[in-house]
Write a protein that holds these residues in place. Structure first.
Motif, short mmCIF file in Angstrom:
data_model
loop_
_atom_site.label_atom_id
_atom_site.label_comp_id
_atom_site.label_asym_id
_atom_site.label_seq_id
_atom_site.Cartn_x
_atom_site.Cartn_y
_atom_site.Cartn_z
N GLY A 187 0.85 -1.16 0.04
CA GLY A 187 0.08 -0.03 -0.05
C GLY A 187 0.74 1.34 0.15
O GLY A 187 0.29 2.11 0.25
N LEU A 188 2.23 1.23 -0.30
CA LEU A 188 3.01 2.42 -0.01
C LEU A 188 3.02 3.04 -1.42
O LEU A 188 3.27 2.47 -2.46
CB LEU A 188 4.38 1.90 0.61
N ASP A 189 3.39 4.37 -1.52
CA ASP A 189 3.51 4.90 -2.68
C ASP A 189 5.05 4.80 -3.40
O ASP A 189 5.93 4.23 -2.31
CB ASP A 189 3.37 6.62 -2.79
N VAL A 190 5.19 4.86 -4.51
CA VAL A 190 6.60 4.72 -5.30
C VAL A 190 7.77 5.42 -4.31
O VAL A 190 8.67 4.65 -4.11
CB VAL A 190 6.68 5.14 -6.68
N LEU A 191 7.62 6.43 -4.07
CA LEU A 191 8.87 7.09 -3.29
C LEU A 191 9.32 6.70 -1.99
O LEU A 191 10.38 6.48 -1.55
CB LEU A 191 8.52 8.72 -3.16
N VAL A 192 8.15 6.05 -1.30
CA VAL A 192 8.32 5.45 0.06
C VAL A 192 9.16 4.08 -0.26
O VAL A 192 10.01 3.93 0.55
CB VAL A 192 7.18 5.37 0.92
N LYS A 193 8.51 3.49 -1.23
CA LYS A 193 9.07 2.20 -1.37
C LYS A 193 10.49 2.30 -2.00
O LYS A 193 11.42 1.50 -1.35
CB LYS A 193 8.41 1.69 -2.73
N LEU A 194 10.81 3.32 -2.69
CA LEU A 194 12.38 3.60 -3.21
C LEU A 194 12.94 3.83 -1.86
O LEU A 194 14.35 3.29 -1.72
CB LEU A 194 12.52 4.48 -4.25
N LYS A 195 12.82 4.83 -1.14
CA LYS A 195 13.47 4.86 0.23
C LYS A 195 13.72 3.74 1.14
O LYS A 195 14.91 3.56 1.66
CB LYS A 195 12.60 5.95 1.18
N ILE A 196 12.63 2.75 1.31
CA ILE A 196 12.91 1.72 2.12
C ILE A 196 13.64 0.63 1.44
O ILE A 196 14.61 0.11 2.27
CB ILE A 196 11.47 1.05 2.36
N ARG A 197 13.69 0.77 0.14
CA ARG A 197 14.49 -0.24 -0.51
C ARG A 197 15.95 0.06 -0.48
O ARG A 197 16.90 -0.73 -0.14
CB ARG A 197 14.17 -0.53 -1.97
N GLN A 198 16.21 1.22 -0.69
CA GLN A 198 17.51 1.82 -0.59
C GLN A 198 18.18 1.48 0.95
O GLN A 198 19.27 1.27 1.25
CB GLN A 198 17.77 3.38 -1.01
N PHE A 199 17.43 1.92 2.15
CA PHE A 199 17.82 1.69 3.18
C PHE A 199 18.23 0.37 3.46
O PHE A 199 19.05 -0.15 4.07
CB PHE A 199 16.70 2.07 4.10
N LEU A 200 17.09 -0.78 2.99
CA LEU A 200 17.49 -2.09 3.24
C LEU A 200 18.86 -2.54 2.49
O LEU A 200 19.78 -3.32 3.17
CB LEU A 200 16.37 -3.20 2.73
N LYS A 201 19.14 -2.10 1.62
CA LYS A 201 20.51 -2.12 0.82
C LYS A 201 21.51 -1.82 1.68
O LYS A 201 22.73 -2.55 1.83
CB LYS A 201 20.54 -1.53 -0.60
N GLU A 202 21.37 -0.42 2.23
CA GLU A 202 22.51 0.13 2.97
C GLU A 202 22.67 -0.76 4.15
O GLU A 202 23.79 -1.06 4.63
CB GLU A 202 22.20 1.45 3.46
N ILE A 203 21.54 -1.16 4.77
CA ILE A 203 22.08 -1.91 6.25
C ILE A 203 22.74 -3.30 5.85
O ILE A 203 23.34 -3.79 6.57
CB ILE A 203 20.52 -2.21 7.10
N ASN A 204 22.11 -3.96 4.80
CA ASN A 204 22.79 -5.22 4.25
C ASN A 204 24.29 -4.92 4.02
O ASN A 204 25.12 -6.00 4.24
CB ASN A 204 22.04 -5.63 3.11
N GLU A 205 24.62 -3.92 3.39
CA GLU A 205 25.99 -3.71 3.21
C GLU A 205 26.86 -3.44 4.35
O GLU A 205 27.99 -3.82 4.55
CB GLU A 205 26.27 -2.65 1.99
N LYS A 206 26.11 -2.64 5.23
CA LYS A 206 26.93 -1.90 6.38
C LYS A 206 27.30 -2.84 7.41
O LYS A 206 28.25 -3.20 8.16
CB LYS A 206 26.29 -0.67 7.00
N TYR A 207 26.09 -3.73 7.62
CA TYR A 207 25.89 -4.68 8.78
C TYR A 207 25.97 -6.14 8.38
O TYR A 207 26.04 -6.98 9.27
CB TYR A 207 24.90 -4.24 9.94
N ASN A 208 25.74 -6.41 7.09
CA ASN A 208 25.87 -7.68 6.71
C ASN A 208 24.56 -8.32 7.28
O ASN A 208 24.52 -9.60 7.54
CB ASN A 208 27.14 -8.61 7.09
N THR A 209 23.38 -7.44 7.44
CA THR A 209 22.35 -8.15 7.86
C THR A 209 21.67 -9.09 6.77
O THR A 209 21.38 -8.78 5.75
CB THR A 209 21.41 -6.92 7.95
N THR A 210 21.24 -10.29 7.39
CA THR A 210 20.43 -11.25 6.72
C THR A 210 19.13 -10.82 6.53
O THR A 210 18.41 -10.47 7.67
CB THR A 210 20.42 -12.60 7.18
N ILE A 211 18.33 -10.64 5.40
CA ILE A 211 16.88 -10.28 4.91
C ILE A 211 16.27 -11.73 4.57
O ILE A 211 16.66 -12.04 3.41
CB ILE A 211 16.88 -9.03 4.41
#
Length: 337
Positions: A187-211
């Motif tokens: 139910g989220l709009d495109v801009l919020v989705k992009l922000k969340i996706r970018q954030f998930l990529k960053e925490i995966n790269e920075k902390y090696n978080t498994t998702i």
């Protein structure tokens, strides 16, 4: 590399009451009930390595949420083995909860009537996070998710997109090595989705978080995950790379013709009967899409014949979408080899 998740012959059955028909049947049900055993997850096995981002997909009722609930310790499996972060989720719940973050798109872990930052402070105490750890980690999270202006607002006054960003931040207060996301962008709009996706990529790269991500929005999977596990009626029907899925099942192109007036499908099929072409209708009756294999000469021949017979407003050539590939797999009941 260590495994974050190990699942072996995992099974979950639910007992369902089946009513007898008629008044006599209802009366008999008062004394003796008939039950059916329904398997929601059917002896599945898979592993997820530390640092992986895996898409866990399937149609409604395929068993995705049931699996997530067993992996997070909410449900106890009927049989099989589950090891997550080196622990049994439903036997070591308190210790285990410290090592995971969970976001359910349909449920909130924030308190409805208090300010977001107060919810964060409560969760900080629940997870026994020190002030130093909290400030170091959460300042980064709050900045990237752009939720600083929301911290002093009650959760009930937030829009859906704002609340989901805060939910994601709340799941990461204790910086868990493993994050479960169940429909996080619903139910989220495109801009919020992009922000969340970018954030998930960053925490995966920075902390090696498994998702582990379950979603109906395949653009989330394409943006984040290199690997997909596909479930159908409680069984895994594909487990492999998204690239392999596309190359094996997504071979070909789609040519969309917008006709001046709606054509007859039988006529279209007749014109290209000797070519390897499959027709299906688009979103309007004057748009028809031809699916062809990756053969340049076939495409040229197809376009030439159709343009020669009909008045065309527009032609669009696309790769086969991931959504289309997955629909085809479900229809054909493909199994990963």
């Amino acid at each position: 590399m260590k495994n974050a998740i190990e699942v072996e012959n995992l099974r979950k059955e639910f007992k369902s009451h089946s009513s007898r028909s008629g008044l006599k049947g209802a009366f008999r049900d008062l004394f003796t009930r008939n039950y059916k055993i329904l398997p929601a997850v059917n002896d599945i096995s898979f592993t997820v390595k530390q640092g992986e981002m895996v898409g866990y997909i399937g149609e409604n009722g395929a068993g995705k949420s049931t699996t997530i609930k067993m992996l997070t310790g909410i449900l106890t499996p009927t049989s099989g083995k589950v090891i997550v972060n080196g622990m049994n989720p439903h036997k070591e719940r308190e210790k285990f909860a410290q090592t995971i973050g969970v976001v359910f798109g349909q449920r909130s872990q924030l308190w409805w009537d208090i300010a977001v930052q107060e919810s964060f402070r409560l969760l900080k105490k629940v997870y026994k996070v020190s002030d130093e750890q909290y400030n170091e980690h959460m300042n980064h999270v709050i900045q990237i998710l752009d939720i600083e202006p929301l911290l002093d607002k009650p959760v009930r006054k937030l829009s859906l997109g704002q609340r989901m960003r805060c939910e994601l931040a709340a799941a990461l207060i204790h910086n868990p090595p493993l994050l479960f996301l169940d429909e996080p962008t619903i139910g989220l709009d495109v801009l919020v989705k992009l922000k969340i996706r970018q954030f998930l990529k960053e925490i995966n790269e920075k902390y090696n978080t498994t998702i582990l991500l379950t979603t109906h929005d395949l653009s989330d999977i394409e943006a984040l995950c290199e690997r997909v596990v596909m479930l159908d009626e409680g069984n895994i029907i594909y487990d492999g790379s998204l690239q392999n899925l596309r190359s094996t099942w997504g071979e070909g192109k789609q040519v969309a013709f917008e006709f001046s007036s709606p054509p007859a499908k039988q006529q279209l099929e007749l014109i290209v009967s000797d070519l390897p072409v499959t027709w299906f209708m688009g979103e309007r009756s004057n748009i028809w899409i031809a699916h062809i294999k990756n053969q340049q000469e076939v495409m040229s021949d197809l376009i030439g014949r159709i343009v020669g017979q009909y008045q065309i407003r527009d032609i669009t050539i696309n790769e086969v979408s991931t959504e289309e590939i997955i629909r085809n797999i479900y229809e054909e009941g493909a199994v990963n080899g």
